[in-house]
Design an enzyme around this catalytic site. Structure first.
Site, PDB file in Angstrom:
ATOM      1  N   PRO A  10      -2.340  -4.648  -2.332  1.00 42.18           N
ATOM      2  CA  PRO A  10      -1.331  -5.687  -1.495  1.00 42.18           C
ATOM      3  C   PRO A  10      -0.904  -5.218  -0.246  1.00 42.18           C
ATOM      4  CG  PRO A  10      -0.158  -4.116  -3.183  1.00 42.18           C
ATOM      5  CD  PRO A  10      -1.784  -3.994  -3.414  1.00 42.18           C
ATOM      6  N   ASN A  11      -0.705  -6.041   0.747  1.00 42.61           N
ATOM      7  CA  ASN A  11      -0.363  -5.982   2.078  1.00 42.61           C
ATOM      8  C   ASN A  11      -1.632  -5.242   2.999  1.00 42.61           C
ATOM      9  OD1 ASN A  11       2.310  -7.016   1.854  1.00 42.61           O
ATOM     10  ND2 ASN A  11       2.930  -5.244   0.689  1.00 42.61           N
ATOM     11  N   ARG A  18       0.817  -4.617  10.763  1.00 47.55           N
ATOM     12  CA  ARG A  18       1.730  -3.996   9.751  1.00 47.55           C
ATOM     13  C   ARG A  18       1.959  -2.544  10.255  1.00 47.55           C
ATOM     14  NH1 ARG A  18       0.372  -1.826   3.789  1.00 47.55           N
ATOM     15  NH2 ARG A  18       2.541  -1.212   3.052  1.00 47.55           N
ATOM     16  N   TYR A  23      -0.005   2.837   9.941  1.00 47.07           N
ATOM     17  CA  TYR A  23      -1.068   2.784   9.299  1.00 47.07           C
ATOM     18  C   TYR A  23      -2.348   2.471  10.424  1.00 47.07           C
ATOM     19  CZ  TYR A  23       1.705   1.793   5.245  1.00 47.07           C
ATOM     20  OH  TYR A  23       2.492   2.171   4.155  1.00 47.07           O
ATOM     21  N   ASN A  74      -8.249   1.625  -2.581  1.00 41.93           N
ATOM     22  CA  ASN A  74      -6.649   1.689  -2.007  1.00 41.93           C
ATOM     23  C   ASN A  74      -5.791   0.556  -2.822  1.00 41.93           C
ATOM     24  OD1 ASN A  74      -4.308   1.961  -0.513  1.00 41.93           O
ATOM     25  ND2 ASN A  74      -5.045   2.175   1.507  1.00 41.93           N
ATOM     26  N   ALA A  77       0.846  -0.263  -2.548  1.00 40.76           N
ATOM     27  CA  ALA A  77       2.043   0.044  -3.237  1.00 40.76           C
ATOM     28  C   ALA A  77       1.778   0.030  -4.752  1.00 40.76           C
ATOM     29  CB  ALA A  77       3.039  -0.872  -2.875  1.00 40.76           C
ATOM     30  N   HIS A  80       1.550   3.555  -6.622  1.00 45.95           N
ATOM     31  CA  HIS A  80       2.934   4.224  -7.042  1.00 45.95           C
ATOM     32  C   HIS A  80       3.561   3.834  -8.312  1.00 45.95           C
ATOM     33  CE1 HIS A  80       1.962   5.682  -3.193  1.00 45.95           C
ATOM     34  NE2 HIS A  80       2.587   4.751  -2.709  1.00 45.95           N
ATOM     35  N   ASP A  87      -4.572   2.328 -16.185  1.00 45.94           N
ATOM     36  CA  ASP A  87      -5.314   2.152 -17.451  1.00 45.94           C
ATOM     37  C   ASP A  87      -6.811   1.326 -17.568  1.00 45.94           C
ATOM     38  OD1 ASP A  87      -3.368   3.247 -18.890  1.00 45.94           O
ATOM     39  OD2 ASP A  87      -2.475   1.365 -19.545  1.00 45.94           O
ATOM     40  N   GLU A  98      -9.858   7.496  -4.553  1.00 40.52           N
ATOM     41  CA  GLU A  98      -8.657   6.970  -4.089  1.00 40.52           C
ATOM     42  C   GLU A  98      -8.662   7.301  -2.582  1.00 40.52           C
ATOM     43  OE1 GLU A  98      -5.175   7.270  -6.700  1.00 40.52           O
ATOM     44  OE2 GLU A  98      -3.900   7.376  -4.910  1.00 40.52           O
ATOM     45  N   HIS A 100      -5.884   6.611   1.187  1.00 45.83           N
ATOM     46  CA  HIS A 100      -4.806   6.176   1.661  1.00 45.83           C
ATOM     47  C   HIS A 100      -5.084   6.365   3.129  1.00 45.83           C
ATOM     48  CE1 HIS A 100      -2.978   5.422  -1.988  1.00 45.83           C
ATOM     49  NE2 HIS A 100      -3.340   6.630  -2.472  1.00 45.83           N
ATOM     50  N   LEU A 101      -4.573   5.259   3.858  1.00 39.27           N
ATOM     51  CA  LEU A 101      -4.676   5.367   5.344  1.00 39.27           C
ATOM     52  C   LEU A 101      -3.454   6.525   5.874  1.00 39.27           C
ATOM     53  CD1 LEU A 101      -4.506   1.680   5.821  1.00 39.27           C
ATOM     54  CD2 LEU A 101      -6.164   2.962   6.874  1.00 39.27           C
ATOM     55  N   SER A 102      -2.642   6.775   5.197  1.00 40.30           N
ATOM     56  CA  SER A 102      -1.277   7.342   5.563  1.00 40.30           C
ATOM     57  C   SER A 102      -1.481   8.671   4.588  1.00 40.30           C
ATOM     58  CB  SER A 102      -0.035   7.004   5.557  1.00 40.30           C
ATOM     59  OG  SER A 102       0.383   6.320   4.129  1.00 40.30           O
ATOM     60  N   ARG A 107       5.442  11.393   3.153  1.00 38.16           N
ATOM     61  CA  ARG A 107       6.338  10.441   3.166  1.00 38.16           C
ATOM     62  C   ARG A 107       7.489  10.407   2.083  1.00 38.16           C
ATOM     63  NH1 ARG A 107       2.807   5.019   4.004  1.00 38.16           N
ATOM     64  NH2 ARG A 107       4.746   4.325   4.555  1.00 38.16           N
ATOM     65  N   ARG A 111       6.284   7.796  -2.831  1.00 37.14           N
ATOM     66  CA  ARG A 111       4.745   7.665  -2.489  1.00 37.14           C
ATOM     67  C   ARG A 111       4.283   8.966  -2.703  1.00 37.14           C
ATOM     68  NH1 ARG A 111       4.769   2.810   0.562  1.00 37.14           N
ATOM     69  NH2 ARG A 111       6.658   2.852   2.100  1.00 37.14           N
TER      70      ARG A 111
HETATM   71  C1  DQA Z   1      -0.893   3.100   1.560  1.00 36.29           C
HETATM   72  C2  DQA Z   1       0.142   3.870   1.284  1.00 36.29           C
HETATM   73  C3  DQA Z   1       1.194   3.177   0.277  1.00 36.29           C
HETATM   74  O1  DQA Z   1       2.357   4.021  -0.055  1.00 36.29           O
HETATM   75  C4  DQA Z   1       1.629   1.843   0.819  1.00 36.29           C
HETATM   76  O2  DQA Z   1       2.548   1.213  -0.212  1.00 36.29           O
HETATM   77  C5  DQA Z   1       0.421   1.176   1.463  1.00 36.29           C
HETATM   78  C6  DQA Z   1      -0.777   1.706   2.138  1.00 36.29           C
HETATM   79  C7  DQA Z   1      -1.831   3.566   2.745  1.00 36.29           C
HETATM   80  O3  DQA Z   1      -3.031   3.463   2.795  1.00 36.29           O
HETATM   81  O4  DQA Z   1      -1.349   4.718   3.317  1.00 36.29           O
HETATM   82  O5  DQA Z   1       0.351  -0.183   1.347  1.00 36.29           O
HETATM   83  O6  DQA Z   1      -1.741   3.080   0.312  1.00 36.29           O
END
Ligand code: DQA
Length: 161
Positions: A10-11, A18, A23, A74, A77, A80, A87, A98, A100-102, A107, A111
């Protein structure tokens, strides 16, 4: 069968505009283009999906059992919060990486908990768009370790047309 299913949670469809200070300025389309090019270099076929809905992501992971050799994800959110996604991933037998950009460990405390890291082969985070590319390399190497060498297969396919 696709070699690698890449999942954007999501997002991530809003990347570029964003919170670019966290990011980066690349859009999701930019990341997808970079992954497509890297996959071509590696001789891997990839399929990519994005959804803002947890159930859609659960179903995509279930389906990957039949049509993907590995998953790069990725889950944003949901990383977390989602026992359902954990599952679903646990049922998938191939390599799972897995990304993540950040760097979540720098953080907020919420997270720093990943529901899904414990069912993954490994986690790459903090490198912006490069997290995805490093993640794809990691998936590629894990597949090779399992005897699935995409490049050789591609050349062989080329040889036989
Ligand atoms: C994220 C880190 C997550 O905490 C956050 O909710 C995201 C992006 C990252 O790629 O850094 O949407 O997965």
């Amino acid at each position: 069968m696709n070699d690698v299913l890449v999942i954007f949670g999501p997002n991530l469809n809003m990347l570029g505009t964003r919170e670019p200070e966290i990011y980066g300025s690349e859009s999701m389309a930019d990341i997808m283009a970079a992954l497509t090019s890297r996959a071509e270099d590696l001789g891997r076929r990839i399929d990519m999906i994005q959804s803002n809905e947890e159930g859609v992501l659960v179903t995509a992971i279930q389906k990957a059992r039949d049509d993907a050799a590995a998953i790069l994800f990725n889950l944003a959110a949901y990383t977390h919060t989602s026992v359902a996604l954990r599952d679903a991933l646990a049922m998938f037998d191939g390599p799972k990486v897995e990304v993540h950009l950040s760097n979540n460990d720098r953080r907020e405390a919420f997270r720093q908990i990943s529901m899904t890291a414990g069912v993954s082969d490994g986690v790459i985070q903090g490198f912006g768009i490069d997290s995805f590319l490093l993640g794809l390399d990691a998936v590629h190497r894990l597949l090779i370790r399992r005897g699935d060498n995409g490049v050789v297969r591609k050349i062989m396919k080329g040889d036989i047309g």
